[in-house]
Design a protein around this motif. Structure first.
Motif, PDB file in Angstrom:
ATOM      1  N   ALA A  43     -22.866 -69.262 119.387  1.00  0.00           N
ATOM      2  CA  ALA A  43     -22.662 -67.887 118.924  1.00  0.00           C
ATOM      3  C   ALA A  43     -23.363 -66.881 119.851  1.00  0.00           C
ATOM      4  N   GLY A  54     -16.547 -55.973 126.479  1.00  0.00           N
ATOM      5  CA  GLY A  54     -16.677 -54.601 125.975  1.00  0.00           C
ATOM      6  C   GLY A  54     -17.005 -53.620 127.086  1.00  0.00           C
ATOM      7  N   LEU A  60      -9.355 -60.059 129.549  1.00  0.00           N
ATOM      8  CA  LEU A  60      -8.897 -60.897 128.445  1.00  0.00           C
ATOM      9  C   LEU A  60      -8.853 -62.398 128.767  1.00  0.00           C
ATOM     10  N   VAL A  64     -10.663 -65.183 126.452  1.00  0.00           N
ATOM     11  CA  VAL A  64      -9.954 -66.328 125.857  1.00  0.00           C
ATOM     12  C   VAL A  64     -10.641 -67.638 126.259  1.00  0.00           C
ATOM     13  N   LYS A 107     -14.959 -66.655 110.707  1.00  0.00           N
ATOM     14  CA  LYS A 107     -14.400 -66.986 109.385  1.00  0.00           C
ATOM     15  C   LYS A 107     -14.451 -68.493 109.134  1.00  0.00           C
ATOM     16  N   ALA A 146     -13.228 -63.859  99.989  1.00  0.00           N
ATOM     17  CA  ALA A 146     -14.052 -63.608 101.174  1.00  0.00           C
ATOM     18  C   ALA A 146     -13.163 -63.175 102.331  1.00  0.00           C
ATOM     19  N   SER A 148     -12.822 -61.609 106.401  1.00  0.00           N
ATOM     20  CA  SER A 148     -13.442 -61.407 107.707  1.00  0.00           C
ATOM     21  C   SER A 148     -12.620 -60.389 108.497  1.00  0.00           C
ATOM     22  N   LEU A 150     -12.927 -58.477 112.462  1.00  0.00           N
ATOM     23  CA  LEU A 150     -13.720 -58.402 113.701  1.00  0.00           C
ATOM     24  C   LEU A 150     -13.495 -57.105 114.459  1.00  0.00           C
ATOM     25  N   LEU A 175     -16.574 -60.699  98.947  1.00  0.00           N
ATOM     26  CA  LEU A 175     -17.634 -60.954  99.928  1.00  0.00           C
ATOM     27  C   LEU A 175     -17.027 -60.678 101.302  1.00  0.00           C
ATOM     28  N   GLY A 177     -17.445 -59.759 105.714  1.00  0.00           N
ATOM     29  CA  GLY A 177     -18.267 -59.906 106.903  1.00  0.00           C
ATOM     30  C   GLY A 177     -17.431 -59.815 108.164  1.00  0.00           C
ATOM     31  N   ALA A 179     -18.283 -58.951 112.727  1.00  0.00           N
ATOM     32  CA  ALA A 179     -19.215 -58.189 113.570  1.00  0.00           C
ATOM     33  C   ALA A 179     -19.324 -56.681 113.255  1.00  0.00           C
ATOM     34  N   ALA A 201     -24.463 -66.102 104.277  1.00  0.00           N
ATOM     35  CA  ALA A 201     -23.254 -65.929 103.464  1.00  0.00           C
ATOM     36  C   ALA A 201     -23.306 -66.868 102.259  1.00  0.00           C
TER      37      ALA A 201
HETATM   38  C1  B12 Z   1     -13.709 -64.612 120.742  1.00  0.00           C
HETATM   39  C2  B12 Z   1     -13.102 -63.245 120.692  1.00  0.00           C
HETATM   40  C3  B12 Z   1     -11.716 -63.166 120.759  1.00  0.00           C
HETATM   41  C4  B12 Z   1     -10.789 -64.389 120.798  1.00  0.00           C
HETATM   42  C5  B12 Z   1     -10.621 -64.918 119.352  1.00  0.00           C
HETATM   43  C6  B12 Z   1     -10.365 -66.420 119.322  1.00  0.00           C
HETATM   44  C7  B12 Z   1     -10.273 -66.961 117.927  1.00  0.00           C
HETATM   45  N1  B12 Z   1      -9.460 -67.993 117.814  1.00  0.00           N
HETATM   46  O1  B12 Z   1     -10.909 -66.512 116.971  1.00  0.00           O
HETATM   47  C8  B12 Z   1      -9.490 -63.774 121.399  1.00  0.00           C
HETATM   48  C9  B12 Z   1      -9.564 -63.936 122.896  1.00  0.00           C
HETATM   49  C10 B12 Z   1      -8.177 -64.368 120.914  1.00  0.00           C
HETATM   50  C11 B12 Z   1      -9.671 -62.308 121.043  1.00  0.00           C
HETATM   51  C12 B12 Z   1      -8.606 -61.424 120.985  1.00  0.00           C
HETATM   52  C13 B12 Z   1      -8.787 -60.052 120.820  1.00  0.00           C
HETATM   53  N2  B12 Z   1      -9.961 -59.370 120.780  1.00  0.00           N
HETATM   54 CO1  B12 Z   1     -11.573 -60.203 120.519  1.00  0.00          CO
HETATM   55  N3  B12 Z   1     -13.428 -60.857 120.562  1.00  0.00           N
HETATM   56  C14 B12 Z   1     -13.918 -62.065 120.590  1.00  0.00           C
HETATM   57  C15 B12 Z   1     -15.471 -61.958 120.610  1.00  0.00           C
HETATM   58  C16 B12 Z   1     -15.936 -62.122 122.067  1.00  0.00           C
HETATM   59  C17 B12 Z   1     -16.248 -62.949 119.771  1.00  0.00           C
HETATM   60  C18 B12 Z   1     -15.830 -63.094 118.322  1.00  0.00           C
HETATM   61  C19 B12 Z   1     -16.402 -64.391 117.794  1.00  0.00           C
HETATM   62  O2  B12 Z   1     -15.683 -65.368 117.600  1.00  0.00           O
HETATM   63  N4  B12 Z   1     -17.746 -64.427 117.635  1.00  0.00           N
HETATM   64  C20 B12 Z   1     -18.467 -65.611 117.228  1.00  0.00           C
HETATM   65  C21 B12 Z   1     -18.543 -65.688 115.719  1.00  0.00           C
HETATM   66  C22 B12 Z   1     -19.400 -66.890 115.303  1.00  0.00           C
HETATM   67  O3  B12 Z   1     -19.171 -64.511 115.259  1.00  0.00           O
HETATM   68  P1  B12 Z   1     -18.473 -63.499 114.247  1.00  0.00           P
HETATM   69  O4  B12 Z   1     -17.018 -63.586 114.358  1.00  0.00           O
HETATM   70  O5  B12 Z   1     -19.138 -62.191 114.315  1.00  0.00           O
HETATM   71  O6  B12 Z   1     -18.827 -64.165 112.814  1.00  0.00           O
HETATM   72  C23 B12 Z   1     -20.140 -64.230 112.281  1.00  0.00           C
HETATM   73  C24 B12 Z   1     -20.503 -63.000 111.426  1.00  0.00           C
HETATM   74  O7  B12 Z   1     -19.840 -61.832 111.796  1.00  0.00           O
HETATM   75  C25 B12 Z   1     -20.221 -63.437 110.038  1.00  0.00           C
HETATM   76  N5  B12 Z   1     -18.857 -63.341 109.503  1.00  0.00           N
HETATM   77  C26 B12 Z   1     -17.658 -63.347 110.112  1.00  0.00           C
HETATM   78  N6  B12 Z   1     -16.664 -63.310 109.236  1.00  0.00           N
HETATM   79  C27 B12 Z   1     -17.211 -63.307 108.022  1.00  0.00           C
HETATM   80  C28 B12 Z   1     -16.640 -63.275 106.756  1.00  0.00           C
HETATM   81  C29 B12 Z   1     -17.456 -63.279 105.635  1.00  0.00           C
HETATM   82  C30 B12 Z   1     -16.848 -63.285 104.282  1.00  0.00           C
HETATM   83  C31 B12 Z   1     -18.876 -63.263 105.796  1.00  0.00           C
HETATM   84  C32 B12 Z   1     -19.746 -63.208 104.603  1.00  0.00           C
HETATM   85  C33 B12 Z   1     -19.442 -63.281 107.063  1.00  0.00           C
HETATM   86  C34 B12 Z   1     -18.618 -63.309 108.160  1.00  0.00           C
HETATM   87  O8  B12 Z   1     -20.559 -64.810 110.057  1.00  0.00           O
HETATM   88  C35 B12 Z   1     -20.125 -65.382 111.301  1.00  0.00           C
HETATM   89  C36 B12 Z   1     -20.990 -66.550 111.640  1.00  0.00           C
HETATM   90  O9  B12 Z   1     -22.346 -66.204 111.815  1.00  0.00           O
HETATM   91  C37 B12 Z   1     -15.690 -60.506 120.068  1.00  0.00           C
HETATM   92  C38 B12 Z   1     -17.002 -59.826 120.456  1.00  0.00           C
HETATM   93  C39 B12 Z   1     -18.003 -59.757 119.319  1.00  0.00           C
HETATM   94  N7  B12 Z   1     -19.184 -59.331 119.665  1.00  0.00           N
HETATM   95  O10 B12 Z   1     -17.727 -60.008 118.183  1.00  0.00           O
HETATM   96  C40 B12 Z   1     -14.430 -59.801 120.612  1.00  0.00           C
HETATM   97  C41 B12 Z   1     -13.929 -58.529 119.922  1.00  0.00           C
HETATM   98  C42 B12 Z   1     -14.040 -58.649 118.408  1.00  0.00           C
HETATM   99  N8  B12 Z   1     -12.442 -58.480 120.337  1.00  0.00           N
HETATM  100  C43 B12 Z   1     -12.066 -57.332 120.579  1.00  0.00           C
HETATM  101  C44 B12 Z   1     -10.722 -57.031 120.978  1.00  0.00           C
HETATM  102  C45 B12 Z   1     -10.444 -55.588 121.345  1.00  0.00           C
HETATM  103  C46 B12 Z   1      -9.725 -58.021 120.993  1.00  0.00           C
HETATM  104  C47 B12 Z   1      -8.248 -57.829 121.339  1.00  0.00           C
HETATM  105  C48 B12 Z   1      -7.588 -56.566 120.752  1.00  0.00           C
HETATM  106  C49 B12 Z   1      -8.124 -57.884 122.870  1.00  0.00           C
HETATM  107  C50 B12 Z   1      -6.755 -57.552 123.452  1.00  0.00           C
HETATM  108  N9  B12 Z   1      -6.745 -56.499 124.219  1.00  0.00           N
HETATM  109  O11 B12 Z   1      -5.787 -58.217 123.163  1.00  0.00           O
HETATM  110  C51 B12 Z   1      -7.625 -59.112 120.742  1.00  0.00           C
HETATM  111  C52 B12 Z   1      -7.301 -58.910 119.242  1.00  0.00           C
HETATM  112  C53 B12 Z   1      -6.104 -59.558 118.761  1.00  0.00           C
HETATM  113  C54 B12 Z   1      -5.967 -59.367 117.233  1.00  0.00           C
HETATM  114  N10 B12 Z   1      -4.904 -58.755 116.797  1.00  0.00           N
HETATM  115  O12 B12 Z   1      -6.813 -59.762 116.469  1.00  0.00           O
HETATM  116  C55 B12 Z   1     -13.135 -56.266 120.393  1.00  0.00           C
HETATM  117  C56 B12 Z   1     -12.935 -55.442 119.103  1.00  0.00           C
HETATM  118  C57 B12 Z   1     -13.232 -53.968 119.298  1.00  0.00           C
HETATM  119  C58 B12 Z   1     -12.984 -53.205 118.042  1.00  0.00           C
HETATM  120  N11 B12 Z   1     -11.921 -52.476 117.968  1.00  0.00           N
HETATM  121  O13 B12 Z   1     -13.751 -53.242 117.129  1.00  0.00           O
HETATM  122  C59 B12 Z   1     -14.442 -57.124 120.471  1.00  0.00           C
HETATM  123  C60 B12 Z   1     -15.615 -56.529 119.666  1.00  0.00           C
HETATM  124  C61 B12 Z   1     -14.841 -57.235 121.974  1.00  0.00           C
HETATM  125  C62 B12 Z   1     -15.321 -55.934 122.583  1.00  0.00           C
HETATM  126  N12 B12 Z   1     -16.608 -55.779 122.768  1.00  0.00           N
HETATM  127  O14 B12 Z   1     -14.538 -55.079 122.899  1.00  0.00           O
HETATM  128  N13 B12 Z   1     -10.978 -62.004 120.821  1.00  0.00           N
END
Ligand code: B12
Length: 210
Positions: A43, A54, A60, A64, A107, A146, A148, A150, A175, A177, A179, A201
């Motif tokens: 993570a 960002g 992209l 990916v 998620k 729940a 999610s 992003l 519930l 969540g 980022a 969570a």
């Molecule tokens: C990996 C990633 C992708 C992958 C996703 C792969 C997949 N199969 O999931 C790919 C490459 C496909 C992708 C695509 C896109 N992405 Co993207 N991606 C990311 C990235 C780098 C990491 C997300 C991730 O998986 N993190 C790791 C996990 C473990 O963390 P997490 O998701 O935050 O989850 C934790 C907590 O948030 C929480 N949580 C999450 N969900 C839930 C739900 C509940 C109920 C609870 C309680 C807690 C909780 O617990 C989790 C575990 O600790 C983020 C950057 C970031 N900082 O988030 C950008 C990011 C989210 N993406 C972004 C963008 C712009 C896109 C695209 C639009 C890019 C494009 N031009 O096509 C597309 C979107 C397509 C769409 N329609 O959804 C932007 C969003 C900007 C915004 N508008 O807010 C980000 C922030 C990058 C950036 N800095 O610009 N992406």
């Protein structure tokens, strides 16, 4: 020498899709807690990749590749997360990523942690239409829905799900969540629970079901 957790973090940052699964297996063999490997290793690595994307430092395809590397390692580490004791279900949770949003890694982690801690989890997947969420909630009557999100652009979809549920007075806790989501936002849209990571969570979900 780098420790196993740092190696995993760097393998995501360097898009080591081919070799990262072996690194994950090695970490487990060394006795590393799979949850620590996920949260402090993978993570943290994907966070760096996201920041670079960002800032426009990478594009992209690299984003990916980072995600693919993370998924390859998760396939090894997630099954190693200790499963909950075999006791009665803590409650049914319906989970999904909101409409127009395909991010699934966080998620999935939350779903894994909830089921590892005794919850029964129905995962609707990604890009779940708001109407599909409400339909499933009426059909399955879970204790928790729940969600999610992003992206700042897809966060409002959560309110689209919670609104009709409240209107129909369905006794269920929301519930949320992801980022960009905050506890302030949760309160604003009437969600009872928010958590910033998969481990807490579980605590929040337990509180919600009493
Ligand atoms: C990996 C990633 C992708 C992958 C996703 C792969 C997949 N199969 O999931 C790919 C490459 C496909 C992708 C695509 C896109 N992405 Co993207 N991606 C990311 C990235 C780098 C990491 C997300 C991730 O998986 N993190 C790791 C996990 C473990 O963390 P997490 O998701 O935050 O989850 C934790 C907590 O948030 C929480 N949580 C999450 N969900 C839930 C739900 C509940 C109920 C609870 C309680 C807690 C909780 O617990 C989790 C575990 O600790 C983020 C950057 C970031 N900082 O988030 C950008 C990011 C989210 N993406 C972004 C963008 C712009 C896109 C695209 C639009 C890019 C494009 N031009 O096509 C597309 C979107 C397509 C769409 N329609 O959804 C932007 C969003 C900007 C915004 N508008 O807010 C980000 C922030 C990058 C950036 N800095 O610009 N992406």
């Amino acid at each position: 020498m780098e420790d196993a957790v740092t190696r995993l973090k760097n393998a995501v940052i360097n898009y080591e899709m081919e070799t990262i699964a072996d690194l994950a297996k090695k970490a487990l063999a060394e006795g590393v807690d799979p949850l620590v490997a996920i949260e402090k290793g993978l993570a943290e690595g994907i966070k760096v990749v996201g920041e670079r994307f960002g800032k426009g430092e990478i594009y992209l395809p690299e984003l990916v590749m980072g995600a693919e590397a993370m998924k390859a390692a998760l396939a090894v580490l997630e099954p190693a997360v200790p499963s909950g004791k075999h006791r009665a279900s803590a409650g049914l949770v319906v989970i999904g990523t909101v409409q127009d949003d395909i991010h699934e890694i966080g998620k999935n982690l939350v779903a894994t942690m909830l089921s590892a801690n005794g919850f029964e989890v129905v995962d609707l997947g990604v890009n779940v239409a708001s109407t599909e969420f409400t339909k499933k909630v009426e059909e399955l009557k879970p204790k928790i829905v729940a969600m999610s999100a992003l992206m700042t652009t897809t966060m409002p979809r959560m309110a689209e799900v919670i609104g009709p549920i409240k209107k129909k007075s369905i006794p269920i806790k929301a519930l949320i969540g992801g980022a960009p989501v905050t506890d302030v936002y949760a309160r604003e849209i009437g969600a009872e629970g928010y958590s910033g990571d998969a481990s807490s969570a579980v605590d929040v979900a337990k509180k919600l079901v009493g």
